[in-house]
Scaffold this active site. Sequence first.
Site, PDB file in Angstrom:
ATOM      1  N   LYS A   1      15.808  65.058  43.061  1.00  0.00           N
ATOM      2  CA  LYS A   1      16.129  64.921  41.645  1.00  0.00           C
ATOM      3  C   LYS A   1      16.380  63.443  41.355  1.00  0.00           C
ATOM      4  CE  LYS A   1      17.987  66.240  37.525  1.00  0.00           C
ATOM      5  NZ  LYS A   1      19.243  67.030  37.514  1.00  0.00           N
ATOM      6  N   VAL A   2      15.645  62.897  40.393  1.00  0.00           N
ATOM      7  CA  VAL A   2      15.773  61.488  40.022  1.00  0.00           C
ATOM      8  C   VAL A   2      15.813  61.371  38.504  1.00  0.00           C
ATOM      9  CG1 VAL A   2      14.535  60.702  42.077  1.00  0.00           C
ATOM     10  CG2 VAL A   2      13.276  61.086  39.946  1.00  0.00           C
ATOM     11  N   SER A   3      16.073  60.181  38.027  1.00  0.00           N
ATOM     12  CA  SER A   3      15.980  59.895  36.598  1.00  0.00           C
ATOM     13  C   SER A   3      14.515  59.744  36.199  1.00  0.00           C
ATOM     14  CB  SER A   3      16.705  58.588  36.261  1.00  0.00           C
ATOM     15  OG  SER A   3      18.068  58.671  36.536  1.00  0.00           O
TER      16      SER A   3
ATOM     17  N   THR B   1      17.773  57.180  32.978  1.00  0.00           N
ATOM     18  CA  THR B   1      17.312  57.364  31.605  1.00  0.00           C
ATOM     19  C   THR B   1      18.376  56.882  30.633  1.00  0.00           C
ATOM     20  OG1 THR B   1      15.928  59.242  32.223  1.00  0.00           O
ATOM     21  CG2 THR B   1      16.538  59.061  29.909  1.00  0.00           C
TER      22      THR B   1
ATOM     23  N   HIS C   1      26.528  63.391  31.364  1.00  0.00           N
ATOM     24  CA  HIS C   1      27.011  64.679  31.865  1.00  0.00           C
ATOM     25  C   HIS C   1      28.281  65.142  31.152  1.00  0.00           C
ATOM     26  CE1 HIS C   1      23.821  64.290  34.635  1.00  0.00           C
ATOM     27  NE2 HIS C   1      24.445  63.589  35.563  1.00  0.00           N
TER      28      HIS C   1
END
Length: 272
Positions: free
Chosen positions: A53-55, A107, A148
């Site tokens: 999982k990455v930006s 992001t 978040h």
Amino acid sequence: MTSLAFSPCPNDTFVFHALTHGLVPGAPDFDVTYADIDVTNRSAEQGAYDLVKVSYAALPWLLDRYELLPCGGALGRGCGPLVLTRDATDPGVLRGATVAVPSDRSTAYLLFRLWAVDVTPAAIKVVPFDTIMPGVADGTYDAGLVIHEARFTYQRHGLTKLADLGEWWEASTGLPIPLGAILARRGTVDPAAATDWIRASVRYAWDHPGASAEYVLAHAQEMDPAVARQHIDLYVNEFTADLGDQGYAAADALLTRAADAGFVPALPRPLR
């Protein structure tokens, strides 16, 4: 064993609970790493994980080594990063300011740069995201870029919302906000199979929402269960199951705008 890295945030642990607990038929065993997005963005450049999982903002540095999967990530509406200060409400306060950000390849930071093009800060400090709000509150930083669950908790630190970059992005483009992407390393993981595994894990999570509760809270940094539930409800949505045309359009719009502004390299290959 297949290596898999994602954040300990509730949306990721909710999505990947079934996959990492042997509940997806036909999926392999996984060697799981829980890491902040800044860590996975950098480690993926070295091909450290099979699935990661990455930006979305990191894709220009990663697509030569990884393939974007059409599921498992985080896009949405009303879920964008916030710019916080102690009490300022005029964006001009950022000129010459020190701003704390969770990653310089996130992001969130890319949206911040596109939004703040006329009010360039003096200094950007990359720090763990859970230290940003306390740092703004005690004056260590003039402003902070948060992501978040901070959307739900910043008032507890006595902070003021200077900008909602998600609202700005949606008003500017009409598109959802492309936050986190799931990538499969080329030559090591069959992307079609990985897509099936992850979609099955998402379906399991939706069909059995209580099954992952203990796992989610164990990794949520003592987060209140109600906040964790808000977090999941906001970031796990129809785009998690399938990017669709709008999801790909959102990612393309973000990265094209950023490349045109000179903030990121051009994509080395198409998103799909």
